[in-house]
Design an enzyme around this catalytic site. Structure first.
Site, PDB file in Angstrom:
ATOM      1  N   CYS A 119       0.870  -1.140  -0.083  1.00 52.04           N
ATOM      2  CA  CYS A 119       0.079  -0.010   0.246  1.00 52.04           C
ATOM      3  C   CYS A 119       0.777   1.111  -0.094  1.00 52.04           C
ATOM      4  O   CYS A 119       1.783   1.282  -0.138  1.00 52.04           O
ATOM      5  CB  CYS A 119      -0.838   0.017   1.107  1.00 52.04           C
ATOM      6  N   ASP A 120       0.213   2.407   0.119  1.00 52.22           N
ATOM      7  CA  ASP A 120       0.720   3.629  -0.386  1.00 52.22           C
ATOM      8  C   ASP A 120       2.012   4.237  -0.019  1.00 52.22           C
ATOM      9  O   ASP A 120       2.798   4.309  -1.019  1.00 52.22           O
ATOM     10  CB  ASP A 120      -0.417   4.855   0.181  1.00 52.22           C
ATOM     11  N   LYS A 121       2.155   4.204   1.187  1.00 45.90           N
ATOM     12  CA  LYS A 121       3.707   4.459   1.611  1.00 45.90           C
ATOM     13  C   LYS A 121       4.670   3.473   1.792  1.00 45.90           C
ATOM     14  O   LYS A 121       5.946   3.713   1.971  1.00 45.90           O
ATOM     15  CB  LYS A 121       3.580   5.154   3.018  1.00 45.90           C
ATOM     16  N   CYS A 191      -6.451  -1.109  -3.262  1.00 48.05           N
ATOM     17  CA  CYS A 191      -7.866  -0.857  -3.881  1.00 48.05           C
ATOM     18  C   CYS A 191      -7.599  -0.761  -5.373  1.00 48.05           C
ATOM     19  O   CYS A 191      -6.583  -0.497  -6.051  1.00 48.05           O
ATOM     20  CB  CYS A 191      -8.188   0.392  -3.264  1.00 48.05           C
ATOM     21  N   GLU A 442      -4.432  13.660   3.018  1.00 41.70           N
ATOM     22  CA  GLU A 442      -5.120  13.436   1.886  1.00 41.70           C
ATOM     23  C   GLU A 442      -6.680  14.125   2.270  1.00 41.70           C
ATOM     24  O   GLU A 442      -7.042  13.824   3.299  1.00 41.70           O
ATOM     25  CB  GLU A 442      -5.116  12.143   1.606  1.00 41.70           C
ATOM     26  N   SER A 468      -5.511  11.758  -2.160  1.00 38.95           N
ATOM     27  CA  SER A 468      -5.701  10.144  -2.301  1.00 38.95           C
ATOM     28  C   SER A 468      -5.549   9.980  -3.858  1.00 38.95           C
ATOM     29  O   SER A 468      -6.095  10.724  -4.753  1.00 38.95           O
ATOM     30  CB  SER A 468      -6.870   9.664  -1.765  1.00 38.95           C
TER      31      SER A 468
END
Length: 555
Positions: A119-121, A191, A442, A468
């Site tokens: 995921c993101d980070k 996602c 975000e 986001s």
């Protein structure tokens, strides 16, 4: 081997005693020691399957003659952290992940690393660590979630966020909102749109740090288990040939990443993460380069939230390599760069092709002749700001309207939900930057509320925070300098006319230099919102968004 320095010789008997305590045999001690960085946890949907990925990597390493050893990395789910204090702790984990991985790798004498993020980070944080430690390293992510289905249409996480705004505006029923809640996220994985996690996993392939398919093979497919085994085996080849991250992540590789960022239509967060990763290898990635690359790079993909396609569709269309093959028809890629496959970019993509011209448009028929992200400048953002141009409605590419000014996300959210934002408005959310937030939250909830209320074609949102990857609309973030350090966004008054021209990369407020000087003379810094703990230390060290929000020791 690096690990021999802590294993071999009489003086290392104490070390061997501790390895004995781990249950390692003498044979295992004298094989290459491969660290596997696992981001597994039971709170992030994109990470709940990483135990299976890690087990597959371990098997691959062992089959190829290495000794695997797993250690953890933390992960925050941006979706769960969204809209409350938790979001202050999202971006800041990128540096915690990099720092802790560096510490573990250096303290234990690993010969090579396999990074297992999703995921993101985690992806950029582990890429930063790989650059610092600079021992042979390969990435294998947990893979994207499958799309959900509502009313016969594929949907993703952003649909659930926008449903909240639609329900608040009376456009859908409570039952329909619940259906979105229950059906938008049907499996484990990151996602299913081209949000930040999938953007960075795709760019890991482009940078040359992940095997083909790393960004697009769905999390629930058995093919991902095979990919993980192959990554475990391939790290032994990288070790044998001494191919290291700084051999791979060169200036040419970052130019490729920016090019593909534009072609695929990645999250604006990539404009924070790519400069931060480049910084770790000693490359200063000036965001002015982004517009130069965008000007000659067509946008070929419109994945959610920009369009109706999802990661599974990109996978079926041939994945990242297919987009690279398509874009290189214009000779826009540096093809002589080495990758973790042991081959060059050119060799990797030679036999790839576009299997679905609806998902990956041919270069002769792009969504636009310029890239998916634009960097804007003007008196509102002298050092730049960023917008996902491919997710902006055509009628909002040029917009002028009165500023509606808010000093926090919560205040803006209340006004949007209360129907106080109307057609033509430009919502300004400030003091949410890296220092001011702190943590550069975000703004998915405000943008989703705007879209859900049907204002996406008439209202813009500008912030020194960030967005986001699930955000769509005229959402302009990373305004630099930020309000907390006296950037001009701090000087905007309610009703000032804001002029946005995304196609010409400009953003200005119709306020004279003389008037700005008067306002600046009266401006006083706000007191820090948080004065203790990690966020206070982070705020003291973090730089501005246009520099990737990297940390520096204050002078």
């Amino acid at each position: 081997m690096k690990s021999e320095s802590i294993i071999s010789g009489d003086h290392n008997a104490p070390h061997r005693a501790l390895f004995n305590a781990l249950g390692l045999t003498k044979e295992e001690m004298h094989r290459p020691l491969i660290g596997i960085v696992s981001s597994f946890n039971e709170i992030v949907p994109g990470h709940m399957n990483l135990d299976k990925i890690v087990d597959a990597v371990k098997l691959g390493v062992a089959m190829a003659g290495g000794t695997p050893a797993v250690f953890p990395a933390i992960a925050v789910c941006d979706g769960i952290a969204m809209g409350h204090t938790g979001m202050k702790y999202s971006l800041v984990t990128r540096d915690l992940i990099a720092d802790s991985t560096e510490a573990m790798a250096m303290a234990h004498g690993f010969d090579a690393l396999v990074m297992v993020p999703n995921c993101d980070k985690n992806v950029p944080g582990l890429l930063m660590a790989a650059a610092r430690v600079n021992i042979p390293t390969i990435f294998v992510s947990g893979g994207p979630m499958l799309a959900g289905t509502v009313d016969g249409c594929k949907v993703s996480f952003s649909a659930a966020s926008e449903a909240v705004g639609a329900y608040a505006a009376g456009k859908i029923s409570a039952e329909k909102m619940q259906e979105f809640e229950e059906k938008t996220c049907p499996t484990c994985g990151s996602c299913s749109g081209m949000y930040t996690a999938n953007s960075m996993n795709c760019l890991t392939e482009v940078l040359g740090m992940g095997l083909p398919g790393n960004g697009t093979i769905p999390a629930v497919y058995s093919e991902r288990i095979r990919l993980a085994k192959n990554a475990g085996m391939q790290i032994m080849e990288l070790l044998k040939n001494n191919i290291r991250p700084r051999d791979i992540m060169t200036e040419k590789a970052f130019n490729n990443a920016l090019t593909m960022d534009m072609a695929i239509g990645c999250s604006t967060n990539s404009m924070l993460h790519l400069p931060a990763i480049a910084h770790e290898v000693g490359i200063e990635l000036n965001l002015d380069i982004a517009n130069q690359i965008s000007d000659k790079t067509p946008n070929l993909c419109h994945l959610a939230p920009a369009g109706h396609h999802h990661m599974e569709d990109l996978y079926q269309a041939g994945g990242v390599y297919a987009v690279m093959h398509e874009i290189n028809k214009l000779q826009l890629l540096e093809t002589d760069v080495i990758t973790v496959t042991g081959k060059t970019v050119g060799e990797n993509i030679a036999n790839s092709y576009n299997k679905d011209t609806d998902v990956i448009r041919p270069v002769e028929n792009p969504y636009s002749k310029t890239g998916g992200i634009a960097v804007l400048r003007g008196n509102l953002a002298p050092d730049s700001c960023v917008v996902k141009r491919s997710a902006v409605a055509p009628e909002m590419l040029v917009h002028s309207g009165p500023a509606r000014v808010f000093d926090s996300e919560e205040d803006a959210q209340e006004a949007i939900n209360g129907g106080k934002i109307v057609d033509g408005d430009v919502v300004i959310i400030r003091y949410e930057g890296p220092k001011g937030g702190p943590g550069m939250r975000e703004m998915l909830n405000p943008t989703s509320a705007i879209m859900g209320r049907g204002l996406g074609g008439t209202v813009a949102l500008i912030t020194d925070g960030r967005f986001s990857g699930a955000t769509r609309g005229a959402a302009i973030g990373h305004v630099s300098p930020e309000a907390a350090v006296g950037g001009n966004i701090a000087l905007v008054n309610e009703g000032d006319i804001i002029e946005i021209d995304i196609m010409n990369n400009t953003i200005n407020m119709k306020v004279s230099d003389e008037e700005l000087a008067k306002r600046r003379a009266k401006w006083t810094p706000k007191q820090p919102r948080i004065t203790t703990g990690y966020l206070a230390r982070y705020a003291a060290m973090v730089t501005s968004g246009n520099r990737g929000a990297v940390l520096e020791i204050p002078k």
